[in-house]
Design an enzyme around this catalytic site. Structure first.
Site, short mmCIF file in Angstrom:
data_model
loop_
_atom_site.label_atom_id
_atom_site.label_comp_id
_atom_site.label_asym_id
_atom_site.label_seq_id
_atom_site.Cartn_x
_atom_site.Cartn_y
_atom_site.Cartn_z
N LYS A 1 0.77 -1.24 0.00
CA LYS A 1 0.00 0.00 0.00
C LYS A 1 0.80 1.30 0.00
O LYS A 1 0.25 2.35 -0.29
CB LYS A 1 -0.91 0.03 1.24
CG LYS A 1 -1.97 -1.04 1.27
CD LYS A 1 -2.83 -0.87 2.53
CE LYS A 1 -3.92 -1.89 2.61
NZ LYS A 1 -4.72 -1.72 3.85
N SER B 1 2.84 4.90 13.29
CA SER B 1 2.03 4.72 14.49
C SER B 1 2.82 3.92 15.54
O SER B 1 3.86 4.38 16.00
CB SER B 1 0.70 4.04 14.10
OG SER B 1 -0.24 4.16 15.12
N ASP C 1 -6.03 13.14 11.74
CA ASP C 1 -5.77 11.80 12.28
C ASP C 1 -6.57 11.65 13.58
O ASP C 1 -6.33 12.38 14.56
CB ASP C 1 -4.27 11.68 12.54
CG ASP C 1 -3.84 10.31 13.02
OD1 ASP C 1 -4.63 9.64 13.73
OD2 ASP C 1 -2.71 9.92 12.69
N HIS D 1 -4.93 8.82 9.38
CA HIS D 1 -3.94 7.87 9.90
C HIS D 1 -3.64 6.74 8.92
O HIS D 1 -2.88 5.84 9.23
CB HIS D 1 -4.50 7.28 11.21
CG HIS D 1 -3.46 6.67 12.12
ND1 HIS D 1 -2.47 7.40 12.73
CD2 HIS D 1 -3.26 5.38 12.53
CE1 HIS D 1 -1.72 6.60 13.48
NE2 HIS D 1 -2.17 5.37 13.37
#
Lengths: 281, 281
Positions: A63, A149, A225, A258
């Site tokens: 991705k 993250s 986010d 996010h």
């Protein structure tokens, strides 16, 4: 020994998934490597990518859209899994997404039953580079590290604790102060016990506050986010950088969330940032 | 009326998933649109992307890496689903991946029970552009079309049957001669019945052989694609182009397979190919 799961041509280079027996995690680990087209000429500089909660080795590789720039420059990338795996590996008793499988938090657990398998810090810092050294034409003496993250937390803490091992570090939407957010409190109390001095060894803000040496640092954060205010706590990192004089490039992007749509938009900047700090073959 | 499912910023533009009630397919359809950053200045030229077997609106949008070039140029992209969906929509009796749900083959079914819902040809040619016209700032009088595998078959046949509606057509690893491969024989016999004259209306090779007008055509095929010899049959298309003088750019890429790693490597070429043939705002 590694077990090759697949080899796929992409942007003139190769995407290789493999598994191997991890000594530190006491389980079979799966990881993926991108080797750029230039690899035959010399060992490629390496970027370690650490993914976030619920991810495995596939999310970034499918991705992020990182291969075009990496292939152009000649940068190899490795994306490990985010936790130990296997039927014998303990998981969150309620199967929550934020602890246990898919949520190793890139630390060495000290508490039973987690300490048998959850040794992701040693895995990323030592075992994985050793495996790559042995089986792939990448230069683990010429590495940078990045992540998203929970993986941004991993990248920052691992780099800050091993500044001589990494040329640069970057992160997308990192968990900046895990000691002060629900995700981190749950993970740290279970993996590490109740002593907050142990937590501080894996907290980016605490490490910088304690005087971690500076290395080239780039952080991107989307301002739409939904985890920013409760879990990521970029404000705390900015305050610590301000207080200590730690020089990080922190960019805030209005409207971005996010997801990998955010990552894919800015990944090329990170690839080129690291490339500028890696020794070029 | 459409139902917005999500809006996500990416490369300065926006990725929007939406659902709507399809009259032709008699079910709720989901699709995704990418709107480039320039959209506020004028209606954007549009690329329709048709995905392959088992896919829905998400595969291309998350894996193809198309947004960077599309955002730079100002091209909108729509990715519809690959079949009607819903509990009332009939599926392959054995749940096979190559027929029924996820495998609409971009045709109008004439045989019961499929004809109640499987009208993907009319959906792509007429209903979807009408929905886009009404709800998004895209120019459906300035479109091109592309797709992968079953979606490559869809893009080529739809463009060849509607040359005045599309400025150009491209395909990755298309099913070139569905009348002559197992995937196509299964789909056509079930959706269309036993009369092969009806099949020929949805077969790229047959359409070109029958004198379909030429439009700018780009086809990319990986030579390590495991479906090439049995299902895709590029050889037949090359022979028909040779016989008829139909001028298609056909590129063969050693080492590449059927996956999105292949698509992502060459998608920018397709974006720029279509852009060169679209009227630029």
């Amino acid at each position: 020994m590694i077990n090759i799961l697949s080899r796929t041509k992409v942007f003139g280079g190769e995407h290789i998934r493999f598994s191997h027996e991890s000594q530190v995690n006491n389980c079979t680990m799966t990881a993926a490597v991108f080797l750029p087209p230039q690899i035959r000429e010399s060992q490629a500089p390496l970027l370690i990518w650490l993914s976030g909660l619920t991810c495995n080795d596939e999310n970034f590789m499918t991705k992020a859209g990182a291969f075009r720039a990496a292939a152009e420059l000649g940068l190899a990338i490795v994306a490990p899994d985010t936790s130990p795996r296997g039927e014998h590996v303990p998981d969150d008793p309620e199967g929550a997404y934020d602890f246990g499988l898919g949520a190793g938090f890139y630390l060495n657990a000290t508490q039973a039953p987690w300490d048998e398998n959850y040794q992701m810090y040693d895995y990323i810092v030592s075992e994985l580079p050793d495996v790559l050294d042995e089986h792939f034409p990448v230069d683990t003496d010429n590495m940078s590290i990045s992540g998203h993250s929970m993986g941004g937390h991993g990248a920052l803490t691992i780099a800050l604790k091993n500044p001589s091992r990494f040329q640069s570090v970057s992160a997308f939407a990192p968990i900046c102060a895990p000691m002060d957010c629900a995700w981190g409190e749950k993970a740290f109390s279970n993996y590490l016990g109740d002593n907050e001095e142990d937590w501080a060894k894996y907290d980016t803000c605490a490490l910088i506050e304690a005087g971690a040496p500076e290395l080239p640092t780039l952080i991107d954060q989307g301002l739409a986010d939904s985890f920013l205010e409760e879990q990521l706590l970029l404000d705390e990192l900015e305050a610590v950088c301000e207080d200590t004089g730690y020089n990080a490039i922190i960019r805030k992007h209005p409207g971005y969330d996010h997801s990998y749509f955010f990552i894919s938009t800015f990944i090329e900047d990170h690839i080129r940032f690291h490339w500028d700090h890696l020794r070029q073959a």
